[in-house]
Design a protein around this motif. Structure first.
Motif, PDB file in Angstrom:
ATOM      1  N   ILE A 140      -1.370  69.795   6.413  1.00 53.02           N
ATOM      2  CA  ILE A 140      -2.094  71.072   6.268  1.00 53.02           C
ATOM      3  C   ILE A 140      -2.422  71.601   7.666  1.00 53.02           C
ATOM      4  O   ILE A 140      -3.010  70.889   8.486  1.00 53.02           O
ATOM      5  CB  ILE A 140      -3.381  70.883   5.431  1.00 53.02           C
ATOM      6  N   PRO A 141      -2.043  72.866   7.950  1.00 54.83           N
ATOM      7  CA  PRO A 141      -2.230  73.400   9.312  1.00 54.83           C
ATOM      8  C   PRO A 141      -3.685  73.709   9.676  1.00 54.83           C
ATOM      9  O   PRO A 141      -4.066  73.584  10.832  1.00 54.83           O
ATOM     10  CB  PRO A 141      -1.386  74.682   9.321  1.00 54.83           C
ATOM     11  N   ASP A 142      -4.507  74.077   8.722  1.00 53.76           N
ATOM     12  CA  ASP A 142      -5.892  74.457   9.009  1.00 53.76           C
ATOM     13  C   ASP A 142      -6.733  73.193   9.214  1.00 53.76           C
ATOM     14  O   ASP A 142      -6.925  72.402   8.285  1.00 53.76           O
ATOM     15  CB  ASP A 142      -6.451  75.289   7.849  1.00 53.76           C
ATOM     16  N   PRO A 143      -7.292  72.985  10.440  1.00 57.73           N
ATOM     17  CA  PRO A 143      -8.045  71.753  10.693  1.00 57.73           C
ATOM     18  C   PRO A 143      -9.325  71.634   9.861  1.00 57.73           C
ATOM     19  O   PRO A 143      -9.716  70.534   9.476  1.00 57.73           O
ATOM     20  CB  PRO A 143      -8.372  71.811  12.186  1.00 57.73           C
ATOM     21  N   ALA A 144      -9.978  72.731   9.521  1.00 56.83           N
ATOM     22  CA  ALA A 144     -11.208  72.676   8.725  1.00 56.83           C
ATOM     23  C   ALA A 144     -10.897  72.209   7.300  1.00 56.83           C
ATOM     24  O   ALA A 144     -11.602  71.357   6.739  1.00 56.83           O
ATOM     25  CB  ALA A 144     -11.888  74.041   8.697  1.00 56.83           C
ATOM     26  N   VAL A 145      -9.846  72.755   6.740  1.00 57.17           N
ATOM     27  CA  VAL A 145      -9.441  72.346   5.390  1.00 57.17           C
ATOM     28  C   VAL A 145      -8.984  70.890   5.418  1.00 57.17           C
ATOM     29  O   VAL A 145      -9.314  70.100   4.532  1.00 57.17           O
ATOM     30  CB  VAL A 145      -8.321  73.269   4.838  1.00 57.17           C
ATOM     31  N   ARG A 146      -8.221  70.540   6.432  1.00 59.22           N
ATOM     32  CA  ARG A 146      -7.715  69.160   6.564  1.00 59.22           C
ATOM     33  C   ARG A 146      -8.895  68.176   6.659  1.00 59.22           C
ATOM     34  O   ARG A 146      -8.931  67.161   5.987  1.00 59.22           O
ATOM     35  CB  ARG A 146      -6.811  69.062   7.783  1.00 59.22           C
ATOM     36  N   GLN A 147      -9.898  68.525   7.488  1.00 61.99           N
ATOM     37  CA  GLN A 147     -11.073  67.654   7.633  1.00 61.99           C
ATOM     38  C   GLN A 147     -11.845  67.559   6.318  1.00 61.99           C
ATOM     39  O   GLN A 147     -12.282  66.479   5.917  1.00 61.99           O
ATOM     40  CB  GLN A 147     -11.975  68.175   8.745  1.00 61.99           C
ATOM     41  N   HIS A 148     -12.009  68.690   5.651  1.00 61.66           N
ATOM     42  CA  HIS A 148     -12.737  68.702   4.385  1.00 61.66           C
ATOM     43  C   HIS A 148     -12.031  67.823   3.341  1.00 61.66           C
ATOM     44  O   HIS A 148     -12.671  66.999   2.682  1.00 61.66           O
ATOM     45  CB  HIS A 148     -12.862  70.137   3.858  1.00 61.66           C
ATOM     46  N   SER A 170     -18.037  72.975   5.969  1.00 63.57           N
ATOM     47  CA  SER A 170     -16.922  72.275   5.331  1.00 63.57           C
ATOM     48  C   SER A 170     -17.264  70.840   4.977  1.00 63.57           C
ATOM     49  O   SER A 170     -16.387  70.037   4.746  1.00 63.57           O
ATOM     50  CB  SER A 170     -15.701  72.305   6.253  1.00 63.57           C
TER      51      SER A 170
END
Length: 182
Positions: A140-148, A170
């Motif tokens: 997943i390219p979005d780091p916030a979504v990936r971290q969440h 997040s």
């Protein structure tokens, strides 16, 4: 012969190089259970031999008593033979009780091992699914979504229920009844 651990040596071939620890554990438990079953069967056969021998000796004492009922020396021999038959038959009965206890214990151990192996396989499946989820999350390219999502997967791994929705922050929140009170 190869060494599994400590001073335990097993006959046979070791598992294939790609074999898992579960395969080795299953092989060890299988050999242990076979040995225990073999011992219980041997004890049962021994009990049958002793009980049969006791019955034969007891019958011989009865025959001696019938043939020599008039002589006092014959009565003593018949009595001693009968007592020996009873004693040997009783030993056979004790062997039978021991064999039945060993078989019962073996059955309990097999059930416990089977439950442990099921739990181990379930844990391995969960671990594999978690690793697959984490590898997909890494794409997943979005780091916030990936971290969440990584946090959600880890909280689920710990048995905590996390809200999968993304809010202003997040960080997943705990839902009621899942350990948030503790």
């Amino acid at each position: 012969m190869y060494q599994v651990s400590g001073d335990l040596h097993l006959q046979g071939r070791p598992p294939a190089p790609g074999g898992s620890e579960a395969d080795v554990n299953q092989m060890i438990m299988s050999r242990f259970m076979n040995q225990a079953l073999s011992q219980a069967e041997t004890t049962f056969r021994l009990s049958a031999i002793f009980m049969s021998a006791g019955a034969v000796i007891l019958l011989a004492g009865g025959v001696l008593a019938l043939l020599r009922h008039a002589a006092s020396a014959g009565d003593a021999a018949a009595l001693m033979t009968s007592l020996a038959g009873v004693l040997i038959g009783t030993c056979g009965g004790a062997f039978a009780v021991h064999a039945n206890r060993a078989r019962r214990h073996l059955t309990e151990q097999v059930a416990a091992v089977r439950d442990d192996m099921k739990a181990e396989r379930a844990h391995a499946r969960e671990d594999t699914m978690r690793k697959q989820a984490l590898s997909l999350i890494e794409s997943i390219p979005d780091p916030a979504v990936r971290q969440h999502l990584t946090t959600v997967v880890m909280m689920n791994a710990l048995g905590l229920a996390a809200s999968p929705s993304l809010g202003k922050d997040s960080t997943p929140s705990l839902t009621a009844g899942d350990g948030a009170d503790e």
